[in-house]
Design a protein around this motif. Structure first.
Motif, short mmCIF file in Angstrom:
data_model
loop_
_atom_site.label_atom_id
_atom_site.label_comp_id
_atom_site.label_asym_id
_atom_site.label_seq_id
_atom_site.Cartn_x
_atom_site.Cartn_y
_atom_site.Cartn_z
N THR A 25 0.83 -1.21 0.00
CA THR A 25 0.00 0.00 0.00
C THR A 25 0.86 1.26 0.00
OG1 THR A 25 -1.71 -1.22 1.21
CG2 THR A 25 -1.89 1.17 1.18
N THR A 38 -5.99 -0.31 5.31
CA THR A 38 -5.83 -1.72 4.97
C THR A 38 -6.92 -2.52 5.65
OG1 THR A 38 -4.30 -2.09 6.81
CG2 THR A 38 -3.33 -1.54 4.67
N GLY A 47 -5.60 -3.12 0.30
CA GLY A 47 -4.96 -1.88 0.69
C GLY A 47 -5.40 -0.73 -0.19
#
Length: 614
Positions: A25, A38, A47
């Motif tokens: 992410t 997330t 994410g």
């Protein structure tokens, strides 16, 4: 606009992989500087990075909806331009909403209609939805591929992300490139083959495709594609319908809770969007539109006219921003900035790209971001209306290859003999061209010329347009700027696709029907101005700088590009007087300076991404 990533696997405890999900992410943090989230719930790890445009106070992702025992979760990158209509219909069907954001509208649309919700969406999007009822993950990409979505399916695990860099964080995805990937980089470019991720085991969900992943396996399918049918409207009716479509599209795409601006080159496409935006802002009492243009230091001194760049833009930009009374921002870059940005733009694409055209767009978007979060831009008009010179030259129409790849022998000659033998570049290019032509949905009753033009249009819409959209997405989202592209509205593309070439060239002009549709919207001199593309630098200092950069790379024995190229041939080109800004090395698109800049990008990419060739 945002960045999405994640992975799905049906065995194991994914909560042990929370740090991996965070790394994936964070690798796309530039796409969403306003928030991060997330969510892990077996079998899914999602994410998200957020760029707030609609309802900044709400709409955080991943978004989860619980309905008794049912669980739905979404990560989404894009904008729905018919969110208000969808929301009204869903409310009538008994749904309730907690936010004003289109993320919730999209997720509730899926809850109500399942995968068939795609047929109802007007927008640009890439998303993944966990559906506990069907026990599946559903992924989809918008009809023309404005928003990217890459994936890998390895050992039963599905890994996805807005950009390859997110996938490359996962230990199952390695930066390996094989013969097809090298052919994509060196011979097919600048337009990648649809679905090809260049890296081994990396694919891109194609425009208009969806994917279902469950314990039974992975299935992709096409939910939208170009369909050929007879065009029933005459010239006047066609122009009127196009004008209505364009107004509706632009007005939908101006909706935002943050500032919106317009990119203005003084050409037909961007001037039309700016004019419609100004009119809409006046009608809705939203004040003055800001417009932005890009140019280069001393370009007025060094500019030389040619078929792809017949004239300078500056006088026309001044003409239009004064006509429209916009607040205009003149952005200008010098050679050192462009050279320095080559590496950064390669990072944003995760691949070598369009050299200084990428680098300057990245710098341009970075400046725009200082005053706006959303911009509208004129990409795709030339592809769908037939504006490029190659639509109008018989030798390019009959070349038997992609019109932007008309010098394949020269490009293949830059490769080392061993690499040429391994990747067989000319055969690869020929096969990809044959594949593309075989896809064209033809009409039996069309004449030879109309059929030829339909093929050219198809090549541009499905091959060349995506690389420009990819460039615009990656360079703009690379600095957290959302760029909307009204000419890619699927209703507009679907309609224009079936307009006969004889009507498209009304008045014996390229994009003649678009010009007719815009009569009264733009001043006549702007309306009938000759096409001019995104500007390049013409400063000879740029050639000097990138040529020296490549020569330094060739002098360094550890440079990873050396085994791939014919070193003597490149040195010969560098010392040749032909290595000028006007020599089209890569077809009509990559000049001498751009060739050297591109080679520098390739070397940087190989080194920075630790690419293995095998």
């Amino acid at each position: 606009m945002c960045g999405i990533t994640g992975f799905i696997q049906w065995s194991g405890d994914l909560t042990q992989d929370s740090e991996l999900l965070v790394r994936m992410t964070d690798s796309i943090a530039h796409r969403g500087p306003d928030g991060s989230g997330t969510w892990i719930s077996n079998p899914c790890a999602f994410g998200h990075r957020r760029l707030s445009v609609i309802d900044p106070e709400n709409g955080a992702q991943p978004m989860i909806i619980h309905q008794e025992e049912e669980v739905y979760a979404i990560v989404y990158n894009g904008e729905l331009y018919n969110a208000a209509e969808l929301k009204d219909e869903l409310i009538r069907r008994g749904h309730r909403f907690n936010t004003k954001c289109d993320t919730e509208v999209l997720l509730v649309s899926y809850i109500e209609w399942g995968p068939d919700c795609l047929d109802r969406l007007n927008g640009i999007f890439a998303f993944a939805i966990w559906d506990s009822v069907r026990e599946q993950v559903f992924l989809a990409r918008d009809r023309v591929g404005v928003k990217p979505l890459f994936y890998s399916y390895i050992d039963g695990t599905l890994i996805f992300g807005s950009e390859p860099k997110a996938l490359l964080q996962h230990p199952k995805v390695e930066p390996v490139v094989g013969p097809d990937g090298l052919a994509e980089v060196f011979i097919v470019g600048p337009a990648r083959t649809p679905g090809h991720g260049v890296y081994r085991n990396v694919s891109e969900l194609k425009p208009g495709q969806a994917m279902v992943f469950n314990q039974g396996g992975l299935r992709t399918y096409t939910y939208w594609k170009l369909t050929s049918r007879p065009h029933e409207d005459n010239v006047e009716q066609t122009a009127a319908h196009l004008r209505d479509l364009l107004y509706d599209t632009v007005e939908r795409q101006l909706i935002s809770d943050v500032p919106v601006c317009s990119l203005l080159s003084g050409g037909l496409d961007s001037s039309a969007l700016s004019a419609i935006a100004v009119e809409y802002y006046k009608q809705t009492g939203q004040g003055q539109i800001h417009t932005y243009s890009v140019d280069y230091v001393d370009n007025d001194r060094h500019f030389q006219s040619h078929s792809f760049q017949p004239g300078v833009d500056a006088p026309w930009i001044k003409r239009m921003h004064e006509e429209l009374e916009t607040k205009h921002h003149w952005i200008e870059f010098d050679t050192p900035e462009l050279v320095e940005a080559l590496d950064v733009s390669t990072q944003k694409r995760d691949l070598p790209g369009m050299a200084d055209v990428d680098a300057s767009l990245l710098l341009f978007c970075r400046e725009i971001k200082k005053g706006a979060t959303v911009a509208i831009s004129g990409e795709a008009a030339d592809e769908i209306f037939g504006g490029y010179p190659w639509f109008h030259r018989e030798e390019m129409l009959n070349a038997g290859t992609f019109p932007w790849s008309v010098a394949p022998d020269m490009r293949a000659g830059l490769l080392s003999p061993e690499i040429r033998e391994w990747i067989r570049p000319l055969e690869y290019l020929s096969d990809r061209y044959s594949d593309a032509v075989a896809e064209v949905p033809t009409l039996a009753e069309e004449s030879g010329q109309e059929s030829k033009m339909r093929i050219m249009s198809y090549l541009n819409i499905t091959r060349f347009m995506p690389t420009l959209l990819d460039r615009k997405d990656r360079m703009s989202m690379g600095v957290g700027l959302e760029v909307r592209v009204p000419y890619t509205d699927h209703r507009l593309i679907d309609y224009v696709w079936n307009v006969p070439w004889s009507i498209k060239t009304t008045g014996n002009r390229e994009k003649g029907i678009l010009r007719k549709a815009l009569e009264g919207v733009l001043p006549e001199d702007v309306l009938y101005r000759k096409k001019s593309p995104y500007p390049k630098t013409h400063n000879p200092n740029y050639l000097t700088a990138v040529k020296q950069q490549v020569l330094s790379i060739l002098d360094e024995p550890s440079s990873p590009i050396l085994p791939l190229v014919d070193i003597a041939k490149i040195r010969e080109l560098a010392s040749s007087p032909d290595a000028s800004s006007n020599l089209p090395w890569f077809g009509q698109l990559m000049s001498g300076p751009q060739l050297f800049a591109y080679l520098a990008q390739v070397n940087y990419w190989l080194k920075e991404y630790n690419v293995a060739i095998r």
